[in-house]
Design a protein around this motif. Structure first.
Motif, PDB file in Angstrom:
ATOM      1  N   VAL A 172     -26.083 -39.968  80.858  1.00  0.00           N
ATOM      2  CA  VAL A 172     -26.223 -38.647  80.249  1.00  0.00           C
ATOM      3  C   VAL A 172     -25.267 -38.501  79.063  1.00  0.00           C
ATOM      4  N   GLU A 173     -24.053 -38.977  79.206  1.00  0.00           N
ATOM      5  CA  GLU A 173     -23.105 -38.925  78.085  1.00  0.00           C
ATOM      6  C   GLU A 173     -23.633 -39.712  76.889  1.00  0.00           C
ATOM      7  N   ARG A 174     -24.255 -40.839  77.164  1.00  0.00           N
ATOM      8  CA  ARG A 174     -24.797 -41.681  76.084  1.00  0.00           C
ATOM      9  C   ARG A 174     -25.888 -40.938  75.315  1.00  0.00           C
ATOM     10  N   VAL A 175     -26.818 -40.300  76.005  1.00  0.00           N
ATOM     11  CA  VAL A 175     -27.932 -39.653  75.307  1.00  0.00           C
ATOM     12  C   VAL A 175     -27.529 -38.323  74.668  1.00  0.00           C
ATOM     13  N   LEU A 176     -26.562 -37.639  75.264  1.00  0.00           N
ATOM     14  CA  LEU A 176     -26.099 -36.369  74.689  1.00  0.00           C
ATOM     15  C   LEU A 176     -25.010 -36.560  73.637  1.00  0.00           C
ATOM     16  N   LYS A 177     -24.366 -37.722  73.680  1.00  0.00           N
ATOM     17  CA  LYS A 177     -23.228 -37.996  72.794  1.00  0.00           C
ATOM     18  C   LYS A 177     -22.103 -36.980  73.003  1.00  0.00           C
ATOM     19  N   GLU A 178     -21.901 -36.642  74.262  1.00  0.00           N
ATOM     20  CA  GLU A 178     -20.854 -35.701  74.687  1.00  0.00           C
ATOM     21  C   GLU A 178     -20.210 -36.249  75.954  1.00  0.00           C
ATOM     22  N   ALA A 179     -18.949 -35.911  76.182  1.00  0.00           N
ATOM     23  CA  ALA A 179     -18.238 -36.375  77.371  1.00  0.00           C
ATOM     24  C   ALA A 179     -18.153 -35.277  78.419  1.00  0.00           C
ATOM     25  N   PHE A 180     -18.444 -35.639  79.651  1.00  0.00           N
ATOM     26  CA  PHE A 180     -18.318 -34.720  80.775  1.00  0.00           C
ATOM     27  C   PHE A 180     -16.884 -34.725  81.291  1.00  0.00           C
ATOM     28  N   GLU A 181     -16.493 -33.637  81.898  1.00  0.00           N
ATOM     29  CA  GLU A 181     -15.176 -33.515  82.510  1.00  0.00           C
ATOM     30  C   GLU A 181     -15.326 -33.704  84.018  1.00  0.00           C
ATOM     31  N   GLU A 182     -14.498 -34.579  84.585  1.00  0.00           N
ATOM     32  CA  GLU A 182     -14.530 -34.776  86.040  1.00  0.00           C
ATOM     33  C   GLU A 182     -13.837 -33.614  86.727  1.00  0.00           C
ATOM     34  N   ARG A 183     -14.458 -33.155  87.790  1.00  0.00           N
ATOM     35  CA  ARG A 183     -13.880 -32.080  88.596  1.00  0.00           C
ATOM     36  C   ARG A 183     -14.040 -32.432  90.064  1.00  0.00           C
ATOM     37  N   ASP A 184     -13.318 -31.717  90.898  1.00  0.00           N
ATOM     38  CA  ASP A 184     -13.399 -31.935  92.342  1.00  0.00           C
ATOM     39  C   ASP A 184     -13.451 -30.582  93.028  1.00  0.00           C
ATOM     40  N   SER A 185     -14.473 -30.385  93.828  1.00  0.00           N
ATOM     41  CA  SER A 185     -14.643 -29.115  94.524  1.00  0.00           C
ATOM     42  C   SER A 185     -15.380 -29.349  95.831  1.00  0.00           C
ATOM     43  N   TYR A 186     -14.839 -28.845  96.897  1.00  0.00           N
ATOM     44  CA  TYR A 186     -15.518 -28.959  98.184  1.00  0.00           C
ATOM     45  C   TYR A 186     -16.883 -28.290  98.110  1.00  0.00           C
ATOM     46  N   TYR A 187     -16.955 -27.151  97.455  1.00  0.00           N
ATOM     47  CA  TYR A 187     -18.201 -26.404  97.324  1.00  0.00           C
ATOM     48  C   TYR A 187     -19.279 -27.231  96.616  1.00  0.00           C
ATOM     49  N   GLN A 188     -18.885 -28.059  95.653  1.00  0.00           N
ATOM     50  CA  GLN A 188     -19.837 -28.894  94.911  1.00  0.00           C
ATOM     51  C   GLN A 188     -20.056 -30.249  95.588  1.00  0.00           C
ATOM     52  N   GLY A 189     -19.396 -30.494  96.711  1.00  0.00           N
ATOM     53  CA  GLY A 189     -19.591 -31.742  97.432  1.00  0.00           C
ATOM     54  C   GLY A 189     -18.611 -32.834  97.051  1.00  0.00           C
ATOM     55  N   GLY A 190     -17.489 -32.460  96.478  1.00  0.00           N
ATOM     56  CA  GLY A 190     -16.480 -33.449  96.074  1.00  0.00           C
ATOM     57  C   GLY A 190     -16.456 -33.621  94.576  1.00  0.00           C
ATOM     58  N   ILE A 191     -16.406 -34.880  94.133  1.00  0.00           N
ATOM     59  CA  ILE A 191     -16.363 -35.165  92.693  1.00  0.00           C
ATOM     60  C   ILE A 191     -17.706 -34.774  92.064  1.00  0.00           C
ATOM     61  N   TYR A 192     -17.620 -34.068  90.946  1.00  0.00           N
ATOM     62  CA  TYR A 192     -18.797 -33.745  90.138  1.00  0.00           C
ATOM     63  C   TYR A 192     -18.344 -33.701  88.690  1.00  0.00           C
ATOM     64  N   TYR A 193     -19.282 -33.570  87.790  1.00  0.00           N
ATOM     65  CA  TYR A 193     -18.974 -33.597  86.361  1.00  0.00           C
ATOM     66  C   TYR A 193     -19.556 -32.373  85.675  1.00  0.00           C
ATOM     67  N   MET A 194     -18.828 -31.853  84.683  1.00  0.00           N
ATOM     68  CA  MET A 194     -19.233 -30.633  83.991  1.00  0.00           C
ATOM     69  C   MET A 194     -19.073 -30.806  82.487  1.00  0.00           C
ATOM     70  N   LEU A 195     -19.989 -30.173  81.778  1.00  0.00           N
ATOM     71  CA  LEU A 195     -19.940 -30.125  80.317  1.00  0.00           C
ATOM     72  C   LEU A 195     -20.272 -28.708  79.904  1.00  0.00           C
ATOM     73  N   GLY A 196     -19.413 -28.100  79.096  1.00  0.00           N
ATOM     74  CA  GLY A 196     -19.616 -26.712  78.685  1.00  0.00           C
ATOM     75  C   GLY A 196     -19.110 -25.777  79.765  1.00  0.00           C
ATOM     76  N   GLY A 197     -19.467 -24.494  79.621  1.00  0.00           N
ATOM     77  CA  GLY A 197     -19.047 -23.549  80.648  1.00  0.00           C
ATOM     78  C   GLY A 197     -19.221 -22.120  80.214  1.00  0.00           C
ATOM     79  N   GLY A 198     -18.844 -21.234  81.108  1.00  0.00           N
ATOM     80  CA  GLY A 198     -18.961 -19.810  80.844  1.00  0.00           C
ATOM     81  C   GLY A 198     -20.407 -19.376  80.787  1.00  0.00           C
ATOM     82  N   ASP A 199     -20.688 -18.421  79.925  1.00  0.00           N
ATOM     83  CA  ASP A 199     -22.039 -17.885  79.786  1.00  0.00           C
ATOM     84  C   ASP A 199     -22.909 -18.729  78.856  1.00  0.00           C
ATOM     85  N   ALA A 200     -22.304 -19.710  78.193  1.00  0.00           N
ATOM     86  CA  ALA A 200     -23.046 -20.570  77.273  1.00  0.00           C
ATOM     87  C   ALA A 200     -23.731 -21.698  78.048  1.00  0.00           C
TER      88      ALA A 200
END
Length: 106
Positions: free
Chosen positions: A22-50
């Motif tokens: 996904v990073e390759r096709v979007l040419k953007e880097a995801f941020e690694e995060r960790d949350s029990y609610y999300q099932g552990g390690i997950y990745y996010m790009l962008g945020g807020g209402d956007a």
């Protein structure tokens, strides 16, 4: 302007491989995060209402089943939230090995 919430899935990818694709096709880097609610390690790009992307495993941390019960065969999920470019992203996500599973407009 139509704002959509799209769900994509990949069957034959591990989470890290999916992130790289996904990073390759979007040419953007995801941020690694960790949350029990999300099932552990997950990745996010962008945020807020956007427009923002959430890439995670299809595993419910509470019962071990699939988060998306209708799509149990898909091991990795990609949520694209608050986007106004669903059609363009669908073509891009195909290149990363993802299939559009759900398209919702609110």
């Amino acid at each position: 302007m139509t704002v959509a919430y799209d769900l994509y899935g990949a069957k034959d990818l591990a989470l890290l491989s999916a992130k790289v694709n996904v990073e390759r096709v979007l040419k953007e880097a995801f941020e690694e995060r960790d949350s029990y609610y999300q099932g552990g390690i997950y990745y996010m790009l962008g945020g807020g209402d956007a427009e923002h992307f959430v890439l995670k495993l299809n595993v419910d941390p509470f019962d071990g089943g699939a988060v998306e019960q209708d799509y149990q065969d898909y091991t990795v999920l990609l949520y694209i939230n608050a986007t106004d470019r669903s059609s363009a992203l669908e073509e891009i996500m195909k290149q990363a090995g993802f299939k559009l599973l759900r398209y919702e407009v609110f």
